[in-house]
Write an enzyme that holds these catalytic residues in place. Structure first.
Site, mmCIF file in Angstrom:
data_model
loop_
_atom_site.group_PDB
_atom_site.id
_atom_site.type_symbol
_atom_site.label_atom_id
_atom_site.label_comp_id
_atom_site.label_asym_id
_atom_site.label_seq_id
_atom_site.Cartn_x
_atom_site.Cartn_y
_atom_site.Cartn_z
ATOM 1 N N HIS A 128 0.834 -1.203 0.000
ATOM 2 C CA HIS A 128 0.000 0.000 0.000
ATOM 3 C C HIS A 128 0.871 1.256 0.000
ATOM 4 C CE1 HIS A 128 -3.348 -2.618 0.860
ATOM 5 N NE2 HIS A 128 -2.861 -2.954 2.054
ATOM 6 N N ALA A 152 12.640 6.724 -10.922
ATOM 7 C CA ALA A 152 12.438 6.587 -12.364
ATOM 8 C C ALA A 152 13.523 5.739 -13.003
ATOM 9 C CB ALA A 152 12.411 7.973 -13.013
ATOM 10 N N SER A 170 16.711 6.873 -8.454
ATOM 11 C CA SER A 170 16.526 6.725 -9.896
ATOM 12 C C SER A 170 17.650 5.898 -10.512
ATOM 13 C CB SER A 170 16.489 8.093 -10.568
ATOM 14 O OG SER A 170 15.416 8.866 -10.077
ATOM 15 N N ALA A 188 20.937 6.806 -6.122
ATOM 16 C CA ALA A 188 20.666 6.797 -7.557
ATOM 17 C C ALA A 188 21.810 6.158 -8.340
ATOM 18 C CB ALA A 188 20.427 8.217 -8.059
#
Length: 211
Positions: A128, A152, A170, A188
């Site tokens: 959730h 992303a 990312s 990242a």
């Protein structure tokens, strides 16, 4: 989804959620945001109606509209979700971009943000209130706990397990079978080839513990 949606948070994530709902032809009732400078202003033709705890608008949740929490900081996100649960007995809805590819054999909880081009494979389990940013990939049989954020372009390979409240930056790659503990952070661009302990921060290729 038949009811319009009230978006809690008018910042970048809120505007991304607006784009997702519009991509699915879902009406937006308005934004709620605690920044008074935004109140009664329009963002992409949608009005910021008031604060997130304004009873005038909270009373609409459930009978007249759904709620989506568009805040990426977990403690704040949790507090807003609790308001909706406690005061309106309503669970926030998912925001899933129409270009996302989700296996019919994947399971996904409530209140999740699933950006453009996200791929969820066979047997994937998403908890959730997660945030899956655009072009992220979660391969078959991977499991992601509640309140996880995946950056992303990140690739979560098969059978990976990610504990709740973990942050994945990312462009991260997590190799198959790795387990990442609760509240861990992965910088990242990292490549994670071994398990990450609870609360640990790792970075690099291969990812190493940050002291």
């Amino acid at each position: 989804m038949e009811k319009p949606v009230m978006i809690f948070g008018a910042s970048g994530l809120g505007q991304a959620a607006l784009e997702i709902f519009r991509s699915n032809n879902i009406l937006i009732y308005g934004f709620l945001d605690d920044d008074k400078a935004l109140h009664q202003k329009e963002i992409h033709d949608i009005t910021v109606l008031g604060k997130t705890d304004d009873s005038q608008y909270l009373d609409l949740i459930g009978p007249d509209c759904e709620a989506f929490i568009a805040v990426d900081e977990n403690s704040y996100r949790k507090s807003l979700i609790q308001i909706v649960l406690d005061q309106r007995k309503s669970m926030p809805v998912n925001a899933i971009h129409q270009s996302a590819m989700i296996s019919s054999m994947a399971t996904i909880g409530h209140g999740n943000f699933v950006g453009a081009g996200v791929f969820l494979g066979t047997g994937v389990q998403i908890g959730h209130h997660c945030i899956l940013h655009p072009r992220s990939v979660v391969d078959y049989e991977a499991k992601i706990g509640d309140y996880v954020q995946v950056g992303a372009g990140s690739i979560i390979n098969s059978s990976v397990e990610i504990g709740e409240e973990t942050f994945i930056g990312s462009g991260v790659t997590v190799v198959a079978g790795v387990k990442i503990g609760k509240k861990a952070r992965v910088g990242a661009g990292s490549v994670v080839i071994s398990d990450v302990a609870k609360g640990q921060t790792v970075f690099g290729n291969p990812a190493q513990k940050v002291k």
